[in-house]
Write a protein that holds these residues in place. Structure first.
Motif, PDB file in Angstrom:
ATOM      1  N   THR A  53      -2.275  -5.306  -6.430  1.00 15.53           N
ATOM      2  CA  THR A  53      -3.280  -6.006  -5.638  1.00 15.53           C
ATOM      3  C   THR A  53      -4.405  -6.381  -6.581  1.00 15.53           C
ATOM      4  OG1 THR A  53      -4.644  -5.850  -3.629  1.00 15.53           O
ATOM      5  CG2 THR A  53      -4.556  -3.901  -5.037  1.00 15.53           C
ATOM      6  N   SER A 103      -6.795  -3.207   0.246  1.00 18.49           N
ATOM      7  CA  SER A 103      -5.676  -2.580  -0.461  1.00 18.49           C
ATOM      8  C   SER A 103      -6.079  -2.053  -1.829  1.00 18.49           C
ATOM      9  CB  SER A 103      -4.510  -3.568  -0.613  1.00 18.49           C
ATOM     10  OG  SER A 103      -4.916  -4.700  -1.331  1.00 18.49           O
ATOM     11  N   ASN A 104      -7.342  -2.312  -2.228  1.00 13.53           N
ATOM     12  CA  ASN A 104      -7.860  -1.740  -3.472  1.00 13.53           C
ATOM     13  C   ASN A 104      -8.381  -0.332  -3.168  1.00 13.53           C
ATOM     14  OD1 ASN A 104     -10.260  -1.046  -5.295  1.00 13.53           O
ATOM     15  ND2 ASN A 104      -9.300  -2.734  -6.403  1.00 13.53           N
ATOM     16  N   ARG A 105      -7.907   0.665  -3.915  1.00 12.77           N
ATOM     17  CA  ARG A 105      -8.237   2.061  -3.566  1.00 12.77           C
ATOM     18  C   ARG A 105      -9.721   2.352  -3.723  1.00 12.77           C
ATOM     19  NH1 ARG A 105      -7.971   6.303  -7.965  1.00 12.77           N
ATOM     20  NH2 ARG A 105      -8.062   5.181  -9.937  1.00 12.77           N
ATOM     21  N   HIS A 106     -10.372   1.711  -4.692  1.00 15.87           N
ATOM     22  CA  HIS A 106     -11.803   1.943  -4.859  1.00 15.87           C
ATOM     23  C   HIS A 106     -12.580   1.379  -3.667  1.00 15.87           C
ATOM     24  CE1 HIS A 106     -11.009   2.174  -9.464  1.00 15.87           C
ATOM     25  NE2 HIS A 106     -11.065   3.379  -8.942  1.00 15.87           N
ATOM     26  N   VAL A 148     -15.420  -4.116  -8.209  1.00 12.03           N
ATOM     27  CA  VAL A 148     -14.418  -3.805  -7.185  1.00 12.03           C
ATOM     28  C   VAL A 148     -14.284  -4.988  -6.227  1.00 12.03           C
ATOM     29  CG1 VAL A 148     -13.787  -2.209  -5.339  1.00 12.03           C
ATOM     30  CG2 VAL A 148     -15.009  -1.357  -7.363  1.00 12.03           C
ATOM     31  N   PRO A 149     -13.101  -5.551  -6.102  1.00 12.36           N
ATOM     32  CA  PRO A 149     -12.932  -6.671  -5.151  1.00 12.36           C
ATOM     33  C   PRO A 149     -13.015  -6.176  -3.710  1.00 12.36           C
ATOM     34  CG  PRO A 149     -10.800  -6.042  -6.045  1.00 12.36           C
ATOM     35  CD  PRO A 149     -11.834  -5.230  -6.782  1.00 12.36           C
ATOM     36  N   MET A 187     -12.868  11.297  -5.763  1.00 15.56           N
ATOM     37  CA  MET A 187     -13.493  10.126  -6.380  1.00 15.56           C
ATOM     38  C   MET A 187     -15.003  10.254  -6.214  1.00 15.56           C
ATOM     39  SD  MET A 187     -12.529   6.141  -5.637  1.00 15.56           S
ATOM     40  CE  MET A 187     -10.766   6.449  -5.673  1.00 15.56           C
ATOM     41  N   SER A 214      -9.634  -3.309  -9.515  1.00 10.62           N
ATOM     42  CA  SER A 214     -10.990  -3.060  -9.989  1.00 10.62           C
ATOM     43  C   SER A 214     -10.982  -3.304 -11.499  1.00 10.62           C
ATOM     44  CB  SER A 214     -11.414  -1.616  -9.708  1.00 10.62           C
ATOM     45  OG  SER A 214     -11.346  -1.335  -8.333  1.00 10.62           O
ATOM     46  N   SER A 231       0.852  -1.188   0.000  1.00 11.00           N
ATOM     47  CA  SER A 231       0.000   0.000   0.000  1.00 11.00           C
ATOM     48  C   SER A 231       0.890   1.242   0.000  1.00 11.00           C
ATOM     49  CB  SER A 231      -0.921   0.000   1.220  1.00 11.00           C
ATOM     50  OG  SER A 231      -1.796  -1.114   1.166  1.00 11.00           O
TER      51      SER A 231
END
Lengths: 339, 56
Positions: free
Chosen positions: A282, B34-37, B29-30, B1, A285, A172
């Motif tokens: 990671t 750690s996924n920003r979305h 979106v998973p 966003m 999306s 991150s």
């Protein structure tokens, strides 16, 4: 003897010296021009624009470089904000795992030097700072001065290492480079010239230039480099393929069409797998664009991503058949694992 | 966003991802911090600015 002499003259640092991505502004997977921009977004690969002001801007890859050959990132104000109440910046975020060589949080914390070419229509001081994403975010900043309007100038800034706070070794965000374009007093009135806990007033300390207050104002930058040490060295040129591969860890736009095609029975599902050409940071999306379909898979819809399959290395999609027999669906996809 | 909609997607009765419209684009979106979305969706949910609809 001459070989020994040549070896002794090699730089002490070998390997990839530029900690930043796409400093040459050559990779543009999202497109070459972004118009009517009012909210934070990624533009040229890895470069994010953010603003709490009310301006509208265009951000583009310009064929303009101090050497006469190459590209730059160009920012143009299309609708000014005469009285900005926030900040406007470009920044680039780096993974904590990628900056462990800086040894932050130890007595051996290393200095880094940021260098770049800048051309701006508004002279004055522009804030440049480092911000660490730690339990208590830390910041250090400085300024570069644009002396002559609309003229390429080379700037360097050196930041000492932070001996107090460890950057977590994670995939991150760990470290952020910010280049200011405008700041209200809320964001520039507190000294940030040594490492300390972040506060709003420290964010763009020293920023006097207000680029967003004038319609048609421009700001360009290129050959942006951040390297270990207290001296700026020559910009590290990377091939397009090398830079693209690095950027694809964060974003991939598949410009080729994908086709799922098979014989299916009525009411069943057809699956297709996609391996990503570069392992992403990671699980990304994913957005899928439907392009066409026929036969047993002929419903005019894109396949659905199987949520549990998403990883940094790939994913599955599936689609229900509408009849028995051969069928196909054409689509393309984009994956985003940005910081 | 700018997130204008968000809805869970289920597989075999389990929420496995979120279908969200972000800056005008629909993304899968998973459910990964750690996924920003995902992180932004959850931040907005916690701030009371967004509700994730249940899966259909």
């Amino acid at each position: 003897m001459s070989n020994a002499r040549e070896l002794s003259q090699l730089p002490s640092q070998t390997g990839r010296k530029n900690l930043l991505y796409n400093g040459q502004m050559q990779v543009v997977q999202r497109g070459t021009s972004f118009t009517g921009v009012t909210t934070a977004q990624y533009t040229l690969d890895r470069w994010e624009w953010a603003s709490l002001n009310a301006e509208t801007v265009t951000i583009e890859q310009a064929s303009d470089h101090p050497s006469g050959v190459g590209q730059s990132l160009k920012f143009t104000v299309t609708t000014a904000d005469a009285s900005p109440t926030g900040y406007t910046v470009f920044h680039q975020k780096l993974e904590g795992a990628d900056v462990q060589n800086l040894r932050y949080g130890s007595a051996n914390a290393k200095s880094v030097t940021v260098s770049f070419w800048v051309k701006a229509s508004v002279t004055g001081d522009y804030s440049v700072n480092l911000y660490t994403i730690t339990a208590t975010a830390q910041i250090i900043g400085s300024v570069i001065t644009v002396n002559s309007a609309d003229t390429w100038e080379y700037k360097t800034v050196t930041f000492v290492g932070d001996t107090a706070t460890v950057i977590p070794n994670v995939v991150s965000e760990g470290l952020r480079l910010t280049i200011g374009l405008a700041a209200n007093a809320t964001y520039n009135d507190t000294d940030n010239t040594s490492w300390g806990a972040y506060s709003a007033g420290k964010f763009l300390y020293g920023q006097t230039a207000n680029l967003v207050g004038t319609t048609s104002a421009t700001f360009q930058m290129t050959d942006v480099q951040m390297e270990v040490g207290s001296v700026a060295t020559e910009f590290e040129y990377r091939s397009y393929g090398e830079e693209l591969a690095l950027c694809q860890r964060y974003y991939q736009d598949q410009d080729q069409q994908s086709i799922m095609s098979s014989y299916v029975s009525a009411g069943s599902y057809h699956y297709a797998s996609h391996d990503l050409p570069m392992q992403m940071r990671t699980g990304p999306s994913i957005t899928i664009t439907y392009l066409g379909a026929g036969g047993s898979l002929g419903s005019a819809t894109a396949p659905t991503v199987q949520g549990t399959s998403i990883s940094g290395t790939g994913f599955y999609v599936y689609k229900a058949s509408i009849s028995a027999g051969m069928g196909y669906t054409i689509y393309r996809y984009t994956t985003d694992a940005e910081l | 966003m700018n997130i204008t909609s968000a809805q869970y997607v289920q597989e075999e009765g389990q929420n496995v991802s979120i279908r969200a419209t972000i800056d005008g684009v629909e993304w899968g979106v998973p459910l990964s911090p750690s996924n920003r979305h995902y992180a932004e969706i959850m931040r907005q949910v916690e701030a009371g600015e967004l509700t994730i609809a249940e899966a259909e």
